[in-house]
Write a protein that holds these residues in place. Structure first.
Motif, PDB file in Angstrom:
ATOM      1  N   LEU A  60      -3.622  52.376 -24.665  1.00 33.09           N
ATOM      2  CA  LEU A  60      -4.210  52.651 -23.363  1.00 33.09           C
ATOM      3  C   LEU A  60      -4.730  54.080 -23.355  1.00 33.09           C
ATOM      4  O   LEU A  60      -4.092  54.988 -23.890  1.00 33.09           O
ATOM      5  CB  LEU A  60      -3.190  52.448 -22.246  1.00 33.09           C
ATOM      6  CG  LEU A  60      -2.743  51.013 -22.016  1.00 33.09           C
ATOM      7  CD1 LEU A  60      -1.711  50.947 -20.896  1.00 33.09           C
ATOM      8  CD2 LEU A  60      -3.924  50.106 -21.710  1.00 33.09           C
ATOM      9  N   TRP A  61      -5.897  54.249 -22.755  1.00 32.86           N
ATOM     10  CA  TRP A  61      -6.534  55.562 -22.649  1.00 32.86           C
ATOM     11  C   TRP A  61      -7.049  55.670 -21.233  1.00 32.86           C
ATOM     12  O   TRP A  61      -7.873  54.847 -20.814  1.00 32.86           O
ATOM     13  CB  TRP A  61      -7.657  55.638 -23.678  1.00 32.86           C
ATOM     14  CG  TRP A  61      -8.301  56.962 -23.872  1.00 32.86           C
ATOM     15  CD1 TRP A  61      -7.680  58.148 -24.170  1.00 32.86           C
ATOM     16  CD2 TRP A  61      -9.696  57.245 -23.847  1.00 32.86           C
ATOM     17  NE1 TRP A  61      -8.611  59.135 -24.323  1.00 32.86           N
ATOM     18  CE2 TRP A  61      -9.870  58.612 -24.125  1.00 32.86           C
ATOM     19  CE3 TRP A  61     -10.829  56.475 -23.612  1.00 32.86           C
ATOM     20  CZ2 TRP A  61     -11.099  59.225 -24.175  1.00 32.86           C
ATOM     21  CZ3 TRP A  61     -12.066  57.076 -23.671  1.00 32.86           C
ATOM     22  CH2 TRP A  61     -12.200  58.438 -23.954  1.00 32.86           C
ATOM     23  N   TYR A  62      -6.535  56.616 -20.487  1.00 35.01           N
ATOM     24  CA  TYR A  62      -6.836  56.707 -19.062  1.00 35.01           C
ATOM     25  C   TYR A  62      -6.543  55.374 -18.366  1.00 35.01           C
ATOM     26  O   TYR A  62      -7.262  54.947 -17.471  1.00 35.01           O
ATOM     27  CB  TYR A  62      -8.280  57.142 -18.817  1.00 35.01           C
ATOM     28  CG  TYR A  62      -8.577  58.527 -19.303  1.00 35.01           C
ATOM     29  CD1 TYR A  62      -8.181  59.630 -18.557  1.00 35.01           C
ATOM     30  CD2 TYR A  62      -9.235  58.737 -20.506  1.00 35.01           C
ATOM     31  CE1 TYR A  62      -8.444  60.914 -19.008  1.00 35.01           C
ATOM     32  CE2 TYR A  62      -9.499  60.019 -20.958  1.00 35.01           C
ATOM     33  CZ  TYR A  62      -9.096  61.104 -20.201  1.00 35.01           C
ATOM     34  OH  TYR A  62      -9.352  62.384 -20.652  1.00 35.01           O
ATOM     35  N   GLY A  63      -5.503  54.688 -18.837  1.00 35.86           N
ATOM     36  CA  GLY A  63      -5.078  53.439 -18.234  1.00 35.86           C
ATOM     37  C   GLY A  63      -5.919  52.221 -18.577  1.00 35.86           C
ATOM     38  O   GLY A  63      -5.732  51.166 -17.987  1.00 35.86           O
ATOM     39  N   GLN A  64      -6.827  52.356 -19.524  1.00 33.27           N
ATOM     40  CA  GLN A  64      -7.718  51.252 -19.897  1.00 33.27           C
ATOM     41  C   GLN A  64      -7.622  50.990 -21.410  1.00 33.27           C
ATOM     42  O   GLN A  64      -7.229  51.874 -22.175  1.00 33.27           O
ATOM     43  CB  GLN A  64      -9.159  51.591 -19.530  1.00 33.27           C
ATOM     44  CG  GLN A  64      -9.403  51.718 -18.040  1.00 33.27           C
ATOM     45  CD  GLN A  64      -9.238  50.398 -17.319  1.00 33.27           C
ATOM     46  OE1 GLN A  64      -9.806  49.388 -17.711  1.00 33.27           O
ATOM     47  NE2 GLN A  64      -8.448  50.394 -16.260  1.00 33.27           N
ATOM     48  N   PRO A  65      -8.005  49.794 -21.856  1.00 34.61           N
ATOM     49  CA  PRO A  65      -7.935  49.469 -23.284  1.00 34.61           C
ATOM     50  C   PRO A  65      -8.820  50.381 -24.129  1.00 34.61           C
ATOM     51  O   PRO A  65      -9.971  50.658 -23.776  1.00 34.61           O
ATOM     52  CB  PRO A  65      -8.459  48.032 -23.351  1.00 34.61           C
ATOM     53  CG  PRO A  65      -8.248  47.486 -21.977  1.00 34.61           C
ATOM     54  CD  PRO A  65      -8.448  48.649 -21.054  1.00 34.61           C
TER      55      PRO A  65
END
Length: 131
Positions: A60-65
């Motif tokens: 996760l990166w900034y809460g996204q895949p």
């Protein structure tokens, strides 16, 4: 000393394996919670990226895949619904090897669905990004 060095190396490797497995679980869980249109696109992008660049680790990166090499994100998916935008985004960071001869190359794409042509484009870009 050699045996201990081998043990430490093995422990470090297993630590990375556990971290990669946790990243995969986190990404799949995030995708599963997305609204239907984004979920379908994110699932397909996940399959494309993992098939074409198995050396990238989901996280996760900034809460996204996102998909990383040695901990640094190479490409990512941003949900339009989560960001309250009219389209989702598939993009690349400066870690991607996409530099073009003309001094101009794409770094992100708006995504509302994936045609066969779009899937082929993403596949080719992901392979180039890790090449």
């Amino acid at each position: 000393m050699k045996e201990r060095a081998a043990e430490l190396k093995k422990e470090a490797k297993h630590g990375r394996d556990k971290k990669a497995a946790a990243g995969e679980r986190d990404v799949l869980s995030k995708i599963a919670k997305m609204e239907a249109p984004d979920r379908a696109v994110a699932e397909r992008i996940h399959a494309i990226v993992t098939a074409n660049a198995p050396e990238l680790s989901p996280k996760l990166w900034y809460g996204q895949p996102a998909y990383a090499r040695k901990g640094k994100v190479v490409c990512f998916f941003r949900s339009g619904h989560v960001d309250k935008e009219r389209y989702s985004t598939f993009g690349f960071t400066t870690e991607a090897n996409l530099d073009g001869d003309s001094g101009l190359w794409p770094t992100s794409y708006a995504v509302t669905g994936l045609s066969d042509e779009a899937e082929e484009t993403i596949s080719a870009l992901v392979r180039k990004a890790v090449g």
